[in-house]
Design an enzyme around this catalytic site. Structure first.
Site, PDB file in Angstrom:
ATOM      1  CB  SER A   1      51.217 -31.237 -36.408  1.00  0.00           C
ATOM      2  OG  SER A   1      51.696 -32.091 -37.417  1.00  0.00           O
TER       3      SER A   1
ATOM      4  CG  HIS B   1      54.966 -29.077 -39.541  1.00  0.00           C
ATOM      5  ND1 HIS B   1      53.695 -28.799 -40.012  1.00  0.00           N
ATOM      6  CD2 HIS B   1      54.798 -30.082 -38.635  1.00  0.00           C
ATOM      7  CE1 HIS B   1      52.810 -29.593 -39.437  1.00  0.00           C
ATOM      8  NE2 HIS B   1      53.450 -30.372 -38.592  1.00  0.00           N
TER       9      HIS B   1
ATOM     10  CG  ASP C   1      54.038 -26.623 -42.496  1.00  0.00           C
ATOM     11  OD1 ASP C   1      54.785 -27.573 -42.822  1.00  0.00           O
ATOM     12  OD2 ASP C   1      53.146 -26.723 -41.630  1.00  0.00           O
TER      13      ASP C   1
END
Length: 395
Positions: free
Chosen positions: A177, A372, A342
């Site tokens: 991320s 995610h 995601d």
């Protein structure tokens, strides 16, 4: 059920283990790095910066076995292991960092650093300089006087930590991320120092859609009267705004499938008696989401969330005026691991830089219903690919 318990842990504690058990003998200690007159990407200077860092494994004689792990938005440098043997949970990537694991600490020296403006500013195991820190020139919290920071600034403070350890080259940089943003920017900013880069649930830049979405995270905080334009006391923070922001982040980090399964576990129904009879009452799934968000706020700082969101909004790998130009200097082989489900950093955001890097890049998809969060709680589904990538020789 086991994976749902893991998701609850990552939402509440930002740490999780899955698959292999936590390494019983991988005990870690938080270290502190301090520097002065730290120049930021925008040209402003912080008179003092302190960040926490931790490491796993041993640095070899020629200091060539170092791997940097860069953490996600609400994460910390606690990537693996435990601070105490009786800790309930280990670092968030303990499933792939440790003796004999994908990132083998019998072979590699793994380092992770708390970000600037870390959202967990009040966590006893986090050391960070940000808006909640004391401005040495005023002896008061920085608040919104703290300068805007970027992903490049996170990279540069990590670089300073590594230099203090005598580490000049990195066997790899890997992160999920927001950590993936740092990993790719490392490869673009300092190509001679990075031999490999792994981007997990990541992106090459913040496009218009992502930038607008990130802005939505900040609005509940700014609309909370207690925020007071960032001038709030530690004991009177804008909790309601922070909770609402975390509710947004949590839902976007997961998927409809996850929420619908959670709703079934809660016996959720559209015509629940409470919401039907009282406009102030919420559905069970909304209460569940709010409770999970509220359980995380005690050690978090609302202003810091704003600064992290801005850093992500300003992100483009290489920090040039286009992604194509920013990636031109990248020489390291890259491995992209987007999550197929995601909804936060959607797979196309990883496919863009993967295509630009062409033959030096490989992309594999993380599968599952956790959106995610697949890159945090289920990254070990590509453990073998990570190991192979790290072991492959580079020119």
């Amino acid at each position: 059920m086991y994976k749902f318990a893991l998701i609850w842990l990552v939402l509440c504690l930002s740490t999780v283990t899955e698959g292999k058990p936590a390494s019983e003998n991988l005990l870690v200690e938080k270290q502190i790095f301090t520097t002065h007159q730290f120049e930021l990407f925008n040209g402003k200077v912080l008179p003092e910066v302190k960040v926490g860092w931790e490491s796993y494994g041993k640095l070899n004689a020629d200091k060539s076995n170092a791997i940097l792990v860069t953490h996600y938005f609400t994460g910390t440098s606690h990537a693996a292991g435990k601070y105490h043997s009786d800790d309930e949970t280990a670092g968030y990537w303990d499933a792939i960092i440790g003796p004999g694991k994908a990132i083998d600490t019998n072979r590699y020296f793994v380092v992770s650093v708390d970000s600037l403006a870390n959202i967990n500013a009040y966590d006893e195991n986090v050391v960070t300089t940000g808006p909640a820190s004391i401005n040495p020139q005023t002896n008061q919290p920085w608040g919104l006087d703290f300068p805007v920071v970027t992903i490049r600034d996170f990279v540069n403070i990590q670089k300073a930590v590594l230099q203090s350890l005598g580490i000049e080259t990195l066997h790899a940089v890997i992160g999920p991320s927001m950590g993936s943003m740092q990993a790719l920017d490392w490869a673009a900013a300092y190509p001679e120092q990075v031999k490999r880069v792994i981007s997990v649930i990541g992106s090459g830049e913040s496009d218009a859609w992502t930038t607008a979405m990130l802005e939505q995270w900040t609005l509940p905080i700014k609309l909370d009267p207690k925020w007071n334009n960032g001038n709030y006391a530690k004991d009177h923070p804008p909790v309601e705004g922070l909770v609402a922001s975390l509710m947004l982040i949590t839902q976007q980090a997961l998927t409809p499938a996850f929420f619908n399964n959670q709703g079934n576990m809660l016996s959720y129904a559209p015509l629940e008696r409470g919401p039907l009879n009282d406009i102030n009452m919420s559905h069970t799934i909304v209460n569940w989401l709010k409770q999970r968000a509220a359980s995380r706020t005690e050690k978090m700082d609302a202003n810091s969330l704003l600064y992290l969101a801005r850093a992500c909004q300003l992100y483009v790998a290489g920090h040039q005026h286009s992604l194509k130009k920013g990636l031109k200097r990248v020489t390291a082989p890259s491995l992209f691991l987007p999550s197929e489900s995601d909804l936060l950093l959607m797979p196309y955001l990883a496919e863009g830089p993967h295509q630009l890097l062409n033959q030096s890049s490989k992309l594999l998809t993380l599968e599952g219903q956790f959106g995610h969060l697949e890159g945090v709680v289920n990254v070990q589904q590509h453990a073998e690919a990570i190991t192979t990538f790290l072991n492959n020789p580079v020119r």
